[in-house]
Design a protein around this motif. Structure first.
Motif, PDB file in Angstrom:
ATOM      1  N   ASN A 124      -1.452 -16.388   0.903  1.00 37.25           N
ATOM      2  CA  ASN A 124      -0.146 -16.305   0.432  1.00 37.25           C
ATOM      3  C   ASN A 124       0.439 -15.365  -0.709  1.00 37.25           C
ATOM      4  O   ASN A 124       1.712 -14.805  -0.330  1.00 37.25           O
ATOM      5  N   PRO A 125      -0.301 -14.570  -1.480  1.00 41.89           N
ATOM      6  CA  PRO A 125       0.175 -14.031  -2.432  1.00 41.89           C
ATOM      7  C   PRO A 125       0.590 -12.424  -0.726  1.00 41.89           C
ATOM      8  O   PRO A 125       1.363 -11.482  -1.520  1.00 41.89           O
TER       9      PRO A 125
ATOM     10  N   ARG B  47       1.086 -12.544   2.010  1.00 40.47           N
ATOM     11  CA  ARG B  47       1.938 -13.119   2.603  1.00 40.47           C
ATOM     12  C   ARG B  47       3.588 -12.668   1.893  1.00 40.47           C
ATOM     13  O   ARG B  47       4.696 -12.119   2.360  1.00 40.47           O
ATOM     14  N   GLN B  48       3.467 -13.046   0.901  1.00 43.71           N
ATOM     15  CA  GLN B  48       4.603 -12.703  -0.011  1.00 43.71           C
ATOM     16  C   GLN B  48       5.300 -11.379  -0.640  1.00 43.71           C
ATOM     17  O   GLN B  48       6.359 -10.644  -0.614  1.00 43.71           O
TER      18      GLN B  48
ATOM     19  N   GLU C  16       6.637 -10.124   2.792  1.00 41.83           N
ATOM     20  CA  GLU C  16       7.969 -10.225   2.496  1.00 41.83           C
ATOM     21  C   GLU C  16       9.406  -8.849   1.999  1.00 41.83           C
ATOM     22  O   GLU C  16       9.537  -8.616   2.617  1.00 41.83           O
ATOM     23  N   VAL C  17       8.585  -9.032   0.699  1.00 44.89           N
ATOM     24  CA  VAL C  17       8.789  -8.257  -0.168  1.00 44.89           C
ATOM     25  C   VAL C  17       8.784  -6.618   0.708  1.00 44.89           C
ATOM     26  O   VAL C  17      10.233  -6.009   0.937  1.00 44.89           O
TER      27      VAL C  17
ATOM     28  N   PRO D 217       6.846 -11.382  -6.814  1.00 45.80           N
ATOM     29  CA  PRO D 217       6.931 -12.682  -7.248  1.00 45.80           C
ATOM     30  C   PRO D 217       5.524 -12.598  -8.111  1.00 45.80           C
ATOM     31  O   PRO D 217       4.894 -13.652  -8.980  1.00 45.80           O
ATOM     32  N   ILE D 218       4.049 -11.603  -8.116  1.00 49.70           N
ATOM     33  CA  ILE D 218       2.902 -11.747  -8.152  1.00 49.70           C
ATOM     34  C   ILE D 218       2.625 -11.289  -9.269  1.00 49.70           C
ATOM     35  O   ILE D 218       3.360  -9.897  -9.070  1.00 49.70           O
TER      36      ILE D 218
END
Length: 591
Positions: free
Chosen positions: A74-75, A77-78, A81-82, A96-97
């Motif tokens: 998930n991180p 993937r985030q 996206e960033v 967000p990480i």
């Protein structure tokens, strides 16, 4: 409709699914190895129990591994996206990480990259919108600001655009170099900006709607001044001349830059919106046109307001340019000749070739009407070449007929600065079999000291063949006398502005006396230009001029009229009178 096969393939290739599948395979292998002895020698009940326990363990650990893999993927993937948003140009995205693991370190690196991208982007925007030397908004930024202000629709406010040209910057650049010119321009901008701030201080205005001073290019500045800033409490543009006067006054005491003190001047053109135009392009064009008009002003403070008559001037210039191009193509130019008379015996000593345009509808057009436009449009070299060809051909014709007459041709700076100019003159003399000693090339004083090496090379090449050179309009330029005296010229012509005042005791006569003495010390022949009265001729003769040229003797004449004038003068056998005014009196009867 999305491609299900691609979506399925993408899902299988994800990090979480891969980790889970690897765990499931490894767990299955381990379970098989553990259960192998029971399958070979154990009872059916034992084997079933162990199989159940093994399957339950595999299922639970697989679920646990799936949960762990999602926490890992998930991180990623985030961050993916960033990265995609950054690639699309969105630099306001948040990362967000925030953890101490390797992925957290990657997120920290992305945040650092974003900070640097923000700084670089701000720098790029600054460079794209501002002049790097003065720090002012540049042309593109000013155009955008002015366009937004003029496109305000019903809320459109009135205002004024000042087009400002800093005079003399090119000379500073040539003499002291680019760095000195840049420092000077920066100081000029500082003085003007301070003056604008003082004049608009205390005026109520909305944020972002204040005056804008920008660098438009080279030595040109432009100021957008909303009407309410002309003077506190006075929205009318009647106050604009006071504002322009204050800009002139800001530089009145000079500007210090790079350890030197300069006294720059401004030429300011002003156009009003929406009175004169409602588009940014037009209002700038009109202000620039007014600035060009101000340049020709004799006043110390060169300021001009745009008016409709200026557009007529532009149209007239465009019409004249078309006429000039047509005249060059059809060779519709005539050379007229103005006599020069010697002060020794009042005989003809030569002529100056002067161009006229033969217009199909207007007839003969004088040079004062088309020469400035020819210089502005670059057509002066073509016209000058036609005059040179015709003058040399006529000079050769007179020589062959036994009426040898020295012909002077005034050459523009643009024509003289052409690399092959002296070679062209020599070739024309050869083609026409014209005696070189009968030709004089006249150049201006300013040209003579602008590019000394090139000018000296042309003069040397011409003198080597016998062609004379003259300095025209002497006394009106800004020459370096040391450079001027290093040039080997033959004739010095005293400008008509001095000759017109030479009858009066005072500065003009004393300057004329000094110029004549300088020319004599340099071994030059001295010619007085523009003599119109007997008194001017008499004083010029007394001060030591060798030749007189002007309306007193004759206006410029066509070839046929000049030949008639010459023949009439040569037939005059009246004896010379004696005394200081004998020459002018004889000239009156002969002319």
């Amino acid at each position: 409709m999305p491609d299900k096969r691609k979506s399925f393939t993408k899902a299988l290739s994800s990090t979480g699914v891969r980790i889970t599948m690897i765990h499931a395979v490894l767990a299955g292998l381990c379970t098989g190895l553990v259960l192998a002895p029971f399958l070979l020698s154990g009872t059916t009940a034992e084997t079933g129990l162990h199989l159940l326990l093994a399957a339950t363990g595999v299922a639970l650990t697989t679920l646990l591994m799936g949960w762990v893999s999602r926490r890992i993927s998930n991180p990623i993937r985030q961050l993916t996206e960033v990265a995609e948003k950054i690639a699309q140009g969105d630099l306001n995205v948040s990362v967000p990480i925030n953890c101490g693991c390797d992925i957290g370190a990657l997120a920290s690196s992305i945040r650092t990259m974003l900070t640097r991208l923000h700084a670089s982007n701000a720098e790029i925007v600054e460079l794209a919108n501002h002049d790097p030397i003065t720090g002012l908004p540049n042309r593109q930024h000013f155009d955008a600001l002015l366009t937004r202000r003029l496109d305000a629709g019903a809320d459109r406010e009135s205002g004024h655009v000042h087009f400002i040209e800093v005079l003399g910057m090119r000379q500073v650049n040539d003499r002291f170099g680019h760095d000195a010119a840049d420092k000077l321009l920066t100081e000029i901008v500082r003085h003007l900006s301070e003056t604008i701030s003082k004049l608009t201080a205390g005026t109520e205005h909305d944020t972002g709607a204040g005056p804008v001073l920008a660098r438009y290019g080279g030595e040109q500045l432009v100021l957008d001044l909303p009407g309410k800033f002309c003077r506190p409490g006075d929205p009318d543009h009647d106050a604009v001349p006071d504002f322009a006067a204050a800009l002139h006054a800001a530089l009145k005491n000079g500007v210090e830059a790079g350890g030197r003190r300069f006294k720059p001047q401004l030429s300011i053109g002003i156009a009003c919106y929406p009175e004169h135009a409602t588009s940014a392009g037009k209002i700038k064009q009109y202000a620039a046109l007014a600035c060009n008009t101000a340049l020709n002003s004799m006043k110390a403070e060169k300021t001009a307001f745009f008016h409709a008559g200026m557009m007529q001037i532009i149209k007239t210039r465009e019409t004249m340019e078309r006429d000039l191009r047509s005249a060059i193509e059809e060779r519709r130019f005539e050379v007229h000749y103005q006599p020069k008379v010697g002060t020794g015996d009042w005989s003809l000593t030569g002529v100056e070739a002067l161009v006229r345009m033969n217009h199909p509808e207007r007839g003969i057009v004088g040079p004062g009407e088309f020469i400035p436009i020819a210089e502005m449009t670059g057509l002066i070299c073509d016209i000058g070449h036609i005059v040179l060809q015709d003058a040399i051909a006529q000079c050769a014709s007179w020589a062959r007929s036994g009426q040898a007459t020295e012909v002077s041709v005034n050459v523009s700076p643009e024509q003289f600065n052409q690399p092959g100019f002296s070679d062209q003159v020599i070739e024309l003399l050869r083609q026409n079999e014209c005696p070189p000693e009968l030709l004089t090339i006249e150049i201006t004083e300013t040209l003579a000291t602008t590019n000394v090496a090139e000018v000296a090379a042309h003069i040397a090449a011409l003198r080597a063949t016998g062609v004379r050179t003259a300095i025209d309009d002497f006394g009106t330029g800004y020459s370096n006398l040391m450079q001027l005296t290093g040039l080997k010229f033959d004739i010095l012509k005293v400008d008509r502005s001095f000759i017109s005042q030479i009858q009066n005791e005072g500065t003009a006569r004393e300057v004329s006396r000094a110029i004549i003495q300088l020319g004599r010390n340099l071994g030059c022949r001295i010619v007085a230009e523009g003599a119109e009265t007997p008194g001017q001729v008499a004083i010029a003769t007394k001060l030591g001029c060798d030749e007189i040229q002007g309306f007193y003797f004759s206006r410029p004449l066509s070839r046929a009229d000049f030949e008639s004038w010459r023949d009439l003068r040569n037939s005059d056998t009246a004896p010379l009178a004696t005394g200081e005014r004998a020459g002018p009196e004889l000239a009156t009867t002969a002319a």
